[in-house]
Each structure stands twice: as structure tokens, then as C-alpha cells.
Design an enzyme around this catalytic site. Structure first.
Site, mmCIF file in Angstrom:
data_model
loop_
_atom_site.group_PDB
_atom_site.id
_atom_site.type_symbol
_atom_site.label_atom_id
_atom_site.label_comp_id
_atom_site.label_asym_id
_atom_site.label_seq_id
_atom_site.Cartn_x
_atom_site.Cartn_y
_atom_site.Cartn_z
ATOM 1 C CD GLU A 29 -19.318 -2.748 1.375
ATOM 2 O OE1 GLU A 29 -19.237 -1.752 0.629
ATOM 3 O OE2 GLU A 29 -20.243 -2.909 2.196
ATOM 4 C CG ASP A 42 27.743 4.143 -5.272
ATOM 5 O OD1 ASP A 42 28.599 5.036 -5.094
ATOM 6 O OD2 ASP A 42 28.027 2.965 -5.519
ATOM 7 C CG ASP A 73 27.010 -2.035 -5.045
ATOM 8 O OD1 ASP A 73 27.499 -1.980 -3.901
ATOM 9 O OD2 ASP A 73 27.562 -1.525 -6.040
ATOM 10 C CD GLU A 87 -23.973 3.621 0.516
ATOM 11 O OE1 GLU A 87 -23.357 3.501 1.593
ATOM 12 O OE2 GLU A 87 -23.600 3.095 -0.543
#
Length: 919
Positions: free
Chosen positions: A294, A336, A633, A702
């Protein structure tokens, strides 16, 4: 009016004044401007002068996405099964988990979005406008068609405007990509020309670099040219990021494994454990809910959000959370030069004339270095053919290149007074990008002089003479041309930008020519000015980090090839002899040849490159499987920024459209910020793997609890209840997982090669470590505690432990011991996964204060779950004596110590293989 093909159509034979009057009439305005009441009415009619996104708010869809993720769908399935079999309380708990996860993830997305909006406010805030006949300042977003605006030097133009009076120089690079200012004048009327070429129009998003004018607004917001291009950019569909793709794969893997185990559990529990079908289905649904991590989605979201906030403080604004991880896999950066590798701060370093080379950077007082006639002429031209301003005690203003030229004139002893320059100027031919020239006609004594400056390759062909050391004009022969060209190349090879200066005397009493062709010919070459845009000091170190990290850097610039090569060499991007490809050459190449170049040339520079070239290069690199970061840009860089995996826009010099098209905005325009972002991306990816390993490790205990119950045929009671599993997953597991998202970088993070684009976030060694090493260790410790408590109470296999039975309290204590044993092992797992192969000492055992706080919080929660009556009744826990609790103290150290030994063996094996030259 505008035609379908983007041209501005006017009836021929109309002078500029008549055209302006017609436009004002069409807009129902006048030179006195609008009234305040009319402006408010039009604001309602046309809307605010802002760029808006189409489609309205996206947050409802984003929130819905949190509820429909594969992991969430799996939990919905588990909740539905629990409701069917009558486990209403457990189903409600699962639904609560879904809601909490969705709310947390959505809150992180919204927080990151707000941070982007707060840091991306680059539009002009105020505009000068004529309202009610008076000049006032107003919010630029409230401009409306028909407004009369005043444009002055330094202003950013906030709407599309037709000039009515005056003339300005406008930086149109936002729309055209041409960095040189363009002349815009109310006195020039063009017919049937493209909109952006019309000399009487200026556009939203451009800047006034000189002059003053008034004009009428004819388009605002999304109706402007800037808005039109911005709307086009929204049609490009963004690819799913690598992390999003990987998380989906993880989710479906977990879903598949969970469903298979849950379905397999039903027949095993029914026939082997003696449970009814409904009971088996309830346990299967609980197993399904227990298998789902979860905390995975909120933890990933938090890790990305933390990285976004950290990068924002370092000058890199990331617009999408998932893009942080993409940065970590970047293996090519296309950058650049100007402003990114360099400071974008021109300064003059040398003046060359046929008589001498003058060093302008020598130490000593600011006195004229020479007084020869050629140097004096060069200084006079540099001061006269210039629109920058240089006043004592004030910061220089104007185009950076012109400021540098004016500083050179000052160093040569020329008069740089603005008033004197304006008084002597008779005519000006503004800089034309196509010609790469600017000229002025100025009074010099009793004569008129044409003063010209520009690119050497443009000035020299227009020169027929040369100013010698005695100040006399002599013929410019081929030997002199070769000498000048060699000097230009020498300057460019040092990374310097070069401008040529020339002049011509006009016959006395002659009217100044008003056509360029009549003025810019038969010139006399005077000298060269060399200027330096110094590399940023931190770039060299950043480039070295890229080199060790296996990241390739390709320079794509509009500068001179030799200048670009020199700067790339100076910061360490290339060696002495890189392959340089010019824009003209690139335009002639087929796409296959471009792909071969970027593949076969390890050191390559693209100079004088167009925005279209950037797009072709990005395509070629991506087709070869590279993850590409591309800087840009201008508006015309938007396609390449969209196409790259990470589009990087400039925050200071960039345009709104470029920022909208990009994934990341550099608020400081600094290349080093890109490298920091790559480092952050790699760290985030490492941390995602750490807490995935951490979360997966607890699936083993688990699932084992259910397997022990089923395999024993019900003789062994369930070692862990469903609600205890959910409490463990949500309350106990989430806090350390969140803390692992803040884990500092491991040593050598930037010494690894970039991971391949195709590499999954989950690999087989991770699963082996999580499920079959750490998971098995925690399972063994938890199960040992469970059986210890039961056997000590007199339990034997098959003995009843249900409510009302004598062993029921002992069973509750045993499940509590399993629950606490998993938590204790979980703490050891959290410290073990902090490093993948390195020793924990290399990052510091106590260096993650968030993890220490999470462990403390987890212990507090464990005490609440075990010792408060409310949770004892809800979860089925029971208090344990101190002697039993003492058995849990070694568990974290056993888990961490075993993994520390495993990592040491892995390091030893790697060193052994490296020593023997084994790959």
C-alpha cells in the site's frame, strides 16, 4: 488583416498614417486611448491577457487516476471480496487504505504543481498604457485590444502591438530565434509580408532593447502570435516517463503474483485446512490485501516531490515529478553555449588593427593603451555605431555585445557620451540578421562618415581599402585580406567573438544616403574587436562529473565553429580536435547521415545550428536508444524540447513557450544545474529500488503466515490476523519506507554508467534479496517467536485456540509476538537496504535522521497497538511480558548483520572478478 498564410494584408497605396487611422477605427479606439470603463468592458469580452491551457482544470482527472492505478484496483478487488464473504470491518479498512493513499499521492502532485506555478512567473507584471487620456501603469494581464501602450527601452512587450509613433529596436529572438535586435518603426509600412517581418508590428513576449514608441494593441492572450504558437505546442503528446512505465510493470507483477497466490490459497485452505469456501475466500482476500504494498505509490510520490523541491532551491525547476527519475537515466546532454556554458556577459579583451594588437585586459590604470590613428579611428567607430548606454556611476544598458563594444571604445579613449553621439548621428541602418551588419552616418568635424560594424565575413567583402598605421587609406589587397582572416580565425580559436569595424567618408555637402546599398560599400577596414563570454566557473567540474558518470555532452550552438570548439575545449567537453559540423552542412545531410555522425563521432559540435537541426539531432539520438536532455530558450526550440526526453528551458533568457514546452526550467540558466538534476535523478532511482526491496521483503513473512496455516491443515492456528497484516503494512511499514525516500546518495553515484532505457526498476537480484534472503530471515524470526509463545503456554498441534478456549489468550500473545517480530525484523531490513553493495558505514549509520525518527515512531505505534484496549480489541493483540519482549531486541541486528555480511561477500567477489579481468 491577417491572411490564411500568415501574411499581413493591407491595401496598396496607403501611407502609414492612413493605415494607423484605419486600424484605430476598426478597433474603436483613438490616440487618447480607452476609457477605464471601456477597458473593463473589453476585459470581460476578450478575457485576460494571459497564456492559458486548454481543457480546463486537470486536477479531477489526476485525483481519479490515483483511484484507478493497478495497485488501487487490486485493493478494490480485495475489498469487494471481503464484502461478499461478510468481512465488513476488514473491507472498510482496505477502502480506508485506498482513500489515504490516493489523498496522499494527490496532495504531493498538487504541492509540486503549485511550486512550479510559484517559481515560473516570468511574464511582465506591469505595462504603460494610455487610459482616459493619461499615461498610467496597469497590470499587463489587463491589456485589451484598442489600448494605447507606451514602449520604452528595457520593456517587455505584453501584447501584439501596431506602432503608431516612434521607432524601437526589438529583440525578436523569442519568436524568430534571431538574437540580433530588429528595427520596428511606425514610419515603415509593409505590404503582403509575413506577420513577423512587418516593420510596424511588435509582439507579445519580445523585448525592447532601444528607442521609444507608442502603439495600439490589436491582439492579446491566446489570440497573439505567442498564444498561437503556445496552442500548437499543446498538441504534442508527452510520452510516458520511464519511471511511470516501470511502476506500472511493478504494479501488474504484484497484481499477478497476488491473484495467483490468493486463488491457490482457496483450494488449499478448503481441502487441506478444513475451512469452508467462504472462510477460505475471506482469508484469500486478506492475503490479497496483505500482498499489495500500500505504501509504494505514496512513497514514490514523496521521493520525487522531495527531489523536486531540493532541485528548485538549486536553480532547476522540474515540472513533472516523474521527470526526476528520467533525468537519472540521461546519457546524452545536448547543450547550448551562450548563457548555459558561459556567463552571457560579454567583455572586450583585445582590439586589433593592421598597425597593432591592443590588449584591453592588461593590469594597470584605465588609460588609453595607444594613441595611434588606427586605434583612435577604431574607438570612434565603436562609440558611434552603437546604441548601448554607458554613464558614470550607472550600470551599462543595452545589448550585451554593444555594451562590450562601447567598453572597448572607452578603453581606446573615445568619447562615449550618449548625448554627443545622438547629436552627431544623421542616419542609422539597424542591425540586419541576414546581413550581419549595422551602420550609422555621423558628423565627424565638418564631414559625414559612414561607420560600420558587423561579422568579419560580412564587412570584409564590402571593403576596398585599409587604414594603415599612419591613418592613411591604402588598397586592400589579397595579402591583407588573408592576414585579416587569419587574425579572425585566431581570435575565434581562443573562444572569442569577433566584430569588424570599417568606415567611409562621404563627399562634403552630399545628402546622407538612406539606402544600405548606397552606404555600405567601398568601405575602409579599420580593425577588429575581440570579446569574451567567459565560461561559468562551475561548468568544468560539472562536465567532469558527466564524464565519470558516462554522460555524453554535445554542444549545439548558433556561434562560430571555432568559438564553440574553443569554449567546449576550455570546459573539458572535447579535446583538441573535435568534429565540427556547421548549420549549412547539417541542412544538406540526410537523416541517416546525421544518425551516423552522432553515433560514430564521440566528440562533435554543431555550430551555426538551426532549431530544426536540434530536432533532427534529438530524433537521431532517441532512435539509437539514448535518453536525451536538450536545452533551448526560443519559441522555435519548442519542438526539440518536446521531442527530447528532458527538455530544459532557460529561466532568465528563455521564452514562455520554451518553458511551457520543457520538462525542466533552469532559473539560473546554468549547465551545472542540469548535472545536479541528473545526480538527484539517480539518487531518487536508487532510493525507489531501496524501498521496493524493503516493501517486498515483508511479503514473505505475510504469505508464510497463511502457508503455515494451510500446510498444517489447520493444526497450526493462523500466526497473523488479516487486520494485523493491514496494520503492519499501513502503520508500521509506511514510515520507514518514507524515510528511505530521503536517503542520501551512496558513494560513487556519479561514477556509474547510465542505466539502459530498457532496464527494469525490478531486477532478479532485488527479488532474490527481498523474498529469499531478507524475507526468509524475518519470517524465521517471527515464526520462532510465534511458536515460542504457544509452546511455552502448553500448546500442541491441533489444540483449539479460538475465543473461549483456555489457550485463546496465549494465541493472542503469539500473534502479537509474530506482529512485533515482523516489526523488529523490518527495522533491521530498513537499515540493511540503505546500501546496495556498500557497507552501511560508508554512508553513516545515523546519517538518515528521518529513518531514526521513523523507527522511533514505529516503536510508539507498536506500543499503542499492543497495550491500548481499543487496538487490542480491534487487532486481537495482547500485552507481552518483559522477558518475552527482550527476545525481540537482537532481531534488527541479526537481519542487518546478515545482510552486511552478504554485501561484504558481494564486494569481495566483485573485486576478485575485477582482479582476474572477468566481466
Amino acid at each position: 488583416m491577417r491572411s490564411r498564410h500568415g501574411t499581413w494584408l493591407r491595401p496598396t497605396g496607403v501611407n502609414p498614417e492612413e493605415a494607423a487611422e484605419l486600424l484605430l477605427r476598426d478597433l474603436h479606439s483613438s490616440t487618447r486611448g480607452l476609457s477605464s470603463a471601456e477597458a473593463q468592458r473589453r476585459l470581460v469580452q476578450y478575457g485576460r491577457n494571459e497564456l492559458t491551457r486548454r481543457g480546463g482544470p486537470r486536477r479531477p482527472a489526476e485525483l481519479a487516476r490515483q483511484f484507478t492505478h493497478p495497485l488501487a484496483l487490486l485493493l478494490w478487488l480485495a475489498a469487494a471480496l471481503l464484502l461478499i464473504v461478510g468481512s465488513t470491518a476488514v473491507a472498510a479498512a482496505v477502502v480506508l487504505i485506498i482513500v489515504l493513499n490516493a489523498a496522499f499521492a494527490f496532495a504531493q502532485e498538487v504541492q509540486a504543481e503549485r511550486a512550479v506555478e510559484a517559481l515560473a512567473q516570468y511574464l511582465p507584471q506591469r505595462a504603460k498604457v494610455i487610459r482616459d487620456g493619461a499615461s498610467v501603469e496597469t497590470d499587463a494581464a489587463e491589456l485589451v485590444p484598442g489600448d494605447i501602450v507606451v514602449i520604452e527601452e528595457g520593456d517587455r512587450i505584453a501584447a501584439d502591438v501596431r506602432l503608431l509613433a516612434g521607432a524601437i529596436e526589438a529583440d525578436m529572438s523569442a519568436l524568430t530565434g534571431e538574437s540580433a535586435p530588429a528595427l520596428r518603426s511606425a514610419a515603415i509600412l509593409d505590404v503582403d509580408v509575413p506577420v513577423l517581418r512587418a516593420h510596424d508590428l511588435v509582439f507579445s513576449g519580445t523585448n525592447c532593447t532601444g528607442g521609444e514608441a507608442r502603439g495600439v494593441v490589436f491582439a492579446t492572450g491566446m489570440a497573439s502570435e505567442l498564444g498561437r504558437i503556445a496552442a500548437l505546442s499543446e498538441r504534442v503528446v508527452q510520452d510516458v516517463s520511464p519511471l511511470e512505465r516501470q511502476v506500472r510493470r511493478v504494479a501488474w507483477l504484484i497484481a499477478a503474483v497476488s491473484v495467483v497466490l490468493a486463488l491457490a490459497f482457496i483450494p488449499v485452505a478448503t481441502f487441506g485446512g478444513g475451512l469452508s469456501v467462504l472462510q477460505a475466500a475471506a482469508f484469500a482476500a486478506g492475503l490479497l490485501a496483505g500482498m499489495v504494498p500500500e505504501g509504494l505509490l505514496p512513497v514514490i510520490t514523496l521521493a520525487l516531490a522531495v527531489a523536486v523541491r531540493a532541485l528548485a532551491t538549486r536553480g532547476a525547476l522540474v515540472k513533472r515529478l516523474s521527470a526526476v527519475e528520467t533525468l537519472g537515466s540521461t546519457d546524452v546532454i545536448c547543450t547550448d553555449k551562450t548563457g548555459t556554458l558561459t556567463e552571457n556577459r560579454m567583455r572586450p579583451v583585445a582590439v586589433w588593427t593592421p598597425a597593432d594588437l591592443i590588449d584591453l585586459e592588461r593590469p594597470g590604470p584605465a588609460t588609453p593603451p595607444v594613441t595611434g590613428p588606427a586605434a583612435r579611428a577604431a574607438g570612434r567607430i565603436a562609440a558611434a555605431c552603437n546604441n548601448a548606454r554607458l554613464k558614470p556611476g550607472e550600470e551599462a544598458s543595452g545589448d550585451p555585445t554593444e555594451v562590450a563594444v562601447l567598453l572597448a571604445a572607452q578603453a581606446l579613449g573615445a568619447d562615449t557620451d550618449v548625448d554627443g553621439r545622438e547629436a552627431g548621428r544623421r542616419w542609422q541602418f539597424h542591425f540586419e540578421p541576414e546581413l550581419k551588419l549595422m551602420s550609422t552616418i555621423d558628423r565627424h568635424g565638418q564631414d559625414l562618415m559612414v561607420h560600420t560594424k558587423g561579422a568579419p565575413e560580412s564587412v570584409l567583402p564590402r571593403c576596398t581599402g585599409l587604414l594603415d598605421e599612419h591613418g592613411r587609406r591604402v588598397a586592400l589587397d589579397e595579402a591583407a585580406r588573408t592576414r585579416i582572416t587569419a587574425r579572425v580565425d585566431a581570435f575565434a580559436a581562443e573562444g572569442l567573438r569577433v566584430l569588424a569595424l570599417a568606415q567611409r567618408s562621404l563627399p562634403g555637402g552630399e545628402r546622407p544616403p538612406h539606402r544600405r546599398a548606397d552606404a555600405e560599400h567601398d568601405l575602409c577596414f579599420v580593425g577588429l574587436i575581440a570579446m569574451l563570454d567567459p565560461p561559468r566557473p562551475e561548468v568544468a567540474e560539472a562536465v567532469e562529473h558527466c564524464r565519470t558518470a558516462g554522460i555524453r555532452i554535445i554542444v549545439i550552438t548558433g556561434d562560430h565553429p571555432l568559438t564553440a570548439a574553443a569554449v567546449a575545449r576550455r570546459v573539458g567537453i572535447t579535446g583538441e580536435h573535435p568534429r565540427t559540423v556547421t548549420g549549412d552542412e547539417l541542412d544538406r545531410l540526410h537523416e541517416h547521415r546525421i544518425a551516423e555522425l552522432v553515433r560514430d563521432e564521440p566528440e562533435i559540435i554543431f555550430a551555426r545550428a538551426s532549431p530544426e537541426a536540434k530536432l533532427h539531432i534529438a530524433d537521431a539520438l532517441r532512435d539509437q536508444g539514448h535518453v536525451v536532455a536538450m536545452t533551448g530558450d526560443g519559441v522555435n526550440d519548442a519542438p526539440a524540447l518536446h521531442r527530447a526526453d528532458i527538455g530544459v528551458a532557460m529561466g532568465r533568457s528563455g521564452t514562455d513557450v520554451a518553458r511551457e514546452a520543457s520538462t525542466m526550467v533552469l532559473t539560473d540558466d546554468n549547465f551545472a544545474s542540469i548535472v545536479e538534476a541528473v545526480r538527484a535523478g539517480r539518487r531518487v532511482y536508487d532510493n525507489v529500488r531501496k524501498f521496493i526491496t524493503y516493501i517486498f521483503a515483508h511479503a514473505t513473512p505475510e504469505v508464510s503466515a497463511f502457508l503455515v496455516f494451510a500446510a498444517s491443515g489447520g493444526a497450526v492456528p493462523l500466526p497473523l490476523t488479516i487486520l494485523q497484516i493491514l496494520a503492519f503494512d499501513v502503520a508500521g511499514e509506511t514510515m520507514p519506507a518514507l524515510a528511505l525516500s530521503r536517503e542520501p546518495a551512496e558513494p560513487g553515484l556519479m561514477n556509474r554508467p547510465p542505466r539502459p532505457r530498457s532496464e527494469g526498476i525490478i531486477r532478479a537480484p532485488m527479488l532474490v534479496r527481498a523474498w529469499f534472503f531478507l524475507g526468509v530471515l524475518v519470517t524465521a524470526l517471527a515464526m520462532a517467536g510465534f511458536f515460542y509463545v504457544l509452546l511455552r503456554a502448553g500448546w500442541h498441534p491441533g489444540a483449539p485456540t479460538g475465543p473461549g478456549e483456555p489457550l485463546h489468550h496465549a494465541y493472542q500473545q503469539a500473534t502479537t509476538m509474530t506482529f512485533l517480530g515482523m516489526m523488529a525484523g523490518q527495522i533491521g531490513t530498513a537499515f540493511a537496504v540503505r546500501t546496495q553493495t556498500a557497507s552501511l558505514r560508508s554512508v553513516g549509520v545515523l546519517s538518515n535522521r528521518y529513518l531514526l525518527a521513523a523507527v522511533a515512531g514505529e516503536l510508539v505505534l507498536a506500543a499503542v497497538f499492543v497495550y491500548t484496549p481499543t487496538f487490542q480489541e480491534l487487532l486481537g493483540t495482547a500485552a507481552l511480558p518483559a522477558s518475552t519482549l527482550a527476545l525481540l531486541l537482537p532481531c534488527p541486528f541479526l537481519v542487518w548483520g546478515a545482510d552486511e555480511l552478504r554485501r561484504r561477500l558481494v564486494r569481495w567477489h566483485g573485486e576478485w572478478r575485477a582482479g582476474r579481468g572477468v566481466r
